[in-house]
Design an enzyme around this catalytic site. Structure first.
Site, PDB file in Angstrom:
ATOM      1  N   HIS A 115       0.704  -1.375   0.026  1.00  0.00           N
ATOM      2  CA  HIS A 115      -0.073   0.017  -0.050  1.00  0.00           C
ATOM      3  C   HIS A 115       0.748   1.264   0.140  1.00  0.00           C
ATOM      4  O   HIS A 115       0.465   2.285  -0.541  1.00  0.00           O
ATOM      5  CB  HIS A 115      -0.928  -0.082   1.124  1.00  0.00           C
ATOM      6  CG  HIS A 115      -0.170   0.078   2.724  1.00  0.00           C
ATOM      7  ND1 HIS A 115       0.142  -0.947   3.371  1.00  0.00           N
ATOM      8  CD2 HIS A 115       0.016   1.092   3.176  1.00  0.00           C
ATOM      9  CE1 HIS A 115       0.833  -0.638   4.425  1.00  0.00           C
ATOM     10  NE2 HIS A 115       0.674   0.676   4.365  1.00  0.00           N
ATOM     11  N   HIS A 179       4.890   8.528  13.568  1.00  0.00           N
ATOM     12  CA  HIS A 179       3.785   7.491  13.938  1.00  0.00           C
ATOM     13  C   HIS A 179       4.471   6.285  14.162  1.00  0.00           C
ATOM     14  O   HIS A 179       5.798   6.038  13.841  1.00  0.00           O
ATOM     15  CB  HIS A 179       2.817   7.120  12.386  1.00  0.00           C
ATOM     16  CG  HIS A 179       3.480   6.577  11.460  1.00  0.00           C
ATOM     17  ND1 HIS A 179       4.646   7.114  10.695  1.00  0.00           N
ATOM     18  CD2 HIS A 179       3.172   5.640  10.502  1.00  0.00           C
ATOM     19  CE1 HIS A 179       5.171   6.544   9.694  1.00  0.00           C
ATOM     20  NE2 HIS A 179       3.768   5.620   9.578  1.00  0.00           N
TER      21      HIS A 179
END
Ligand SMILES: O=C(O)/C=C/c1cccc(O)c1O
Ligand SMILES: [Fe+2]
Length: 313
Positions: A115, A179
């Site tokens: 992805h 993140h």
């Protein structure tokens, strides 16, 4: 040479664990701005810098970066599976140009991507096969990682080599800023997990679905406040964007792998894709201007989420 750059954070949780509608509307507007920017620039080649999440690259051989002359997406988290429209001739020319400049590039004649590559192509171009692309994997997850200066050197070499192509090149970066999603770590992993990280056994559909559900749940837990993740760090993210905006790319050389992970999480190394893309733009066009800049911390997506466009002068 006409050159431009777009940075777009990815998250596999988009559409699966979305934030409030007003946040989504702000993201949509920023993405629309990027699409309009790209349409106006009319690129005829996209150099896409993106990481992998143990779908294409494994510890059996883990290069710091790798350029593909052909690539195939696995179709994780609902993204499209299949071949990317790789411009093989341009990819080979860029690879040679980078090697000629003394950067030890790995080349893949059949890269498997996930992805990290598919999402920006789908979001910005409507599919993984819509635009001639040169995929460049940049390891942003699997430690040990080398100094950021080498990523800048890679980006610079690709930018210089691209300038020889006489094309309208868009350098596209795919990566979250700060993140800390639950991507597995080899150090201390139980033997079965370690073996999968080293060998890369393709998961069964059930195993893939289970792994993806684990990430979705991590997003829900983060929003609910019950998580051990290192929090998204908007101050760190904006420092990064400030440096990109001012073209202070050499300043990133002093950022350390440990410092980045402590301040911004284990997947903050995905910003290497941004540093590479902006180094390419700087090298291809001498100087650039940031045209648009969007940033928001989006816990539901486990992402310091940014969308930026920049135009070479
Ligand atoms: O587990 C994965 O494959 C990826 C997780 C993830 C989550 C949020 C933002 C990202 O950039 C990710 O890669
Ligand atoms: Fe990622």
């Amino acid at each position: 040479m006409p050159a431009a750059a777009v940075g777009l954070s990815h998250s596999p949780l988009i559409g699966k664990n979305d934030p409030a509608p007003e946040v989504l509307a702000r993201v949509d507007e920023a993405v629309d701005t990027a699409r309009t920017f790209i349409r106006a620039f009319e690129p005829d080649l996209v150099v896409l810098y993106a990481p992998d999440h143990y779908n294409g690259f494994f510890y059996k051989e883990m290069p710091p970066f790798c350029l593909a002359t052909e690539a195939h997406a696995v179709g994780d988290f609902g993204t499209t599976a299949g071949p990317l429209s790789v411009d093989t001739a341009a990819a080979k020319a860029l690879a040679q140009g980078v090697l000629d400049r003394g950067v030890d590039l790995t080349v893949s004649a059949r890269m498997t991507v996930d992805h990290g590559f598919a999402q920006p192509l789908e979001v910005l171009f409507g599919g993984i096969d819509q635009v001639p692309v040169v995929p460049v994997f940049v390891n942003g997850v699997a430690t040990p990682l080398g100094p950021v200066s080498r990523i800048r050197a890679l980006g610079t070499a690709i930018g210089e080599a691209a300038a020889d192509l006489d094309r309208r090149v868009l350098f596209l970066a795919s990566g979250g800023l700060s993140h800390d999603p639950p991507v597995p770590v080899l150090d201390g992993a139980p033997p079965r997990v370690a073996d999968a990280l080293i060998e890369g056994h393709p998961p069964t559909p059930e195993q893939r679905a289970k792994g993806e559900q684990r990430v979705v749940q991590a997003g829900r837990d983060y929003v609910a406040g019950s998580t051990a993740m290192i929090p998204i760090n908007p101050a760190w993210d904006n420092r990064l964007l400030d440096r990109l905006e001012r073209g202070e790319l050499a300043e990133f050389d002093s950022w350390t792998v440990d410092g980045m992970a402590k301040e911004a999480g284990g997947s903050a190394h995905e910003v290497r894709t941004w540093i590479a893309a902006f180094a390419s733009l700087a090298a291809a066009s001498g100087a650039y201007d940031m045209v648009s800049r969007f940033y928001e911390a989006i816990p539901a997506w486990i992402a310091g989420f940014a969308v930026v466009t920049a135009q070479g002068r």
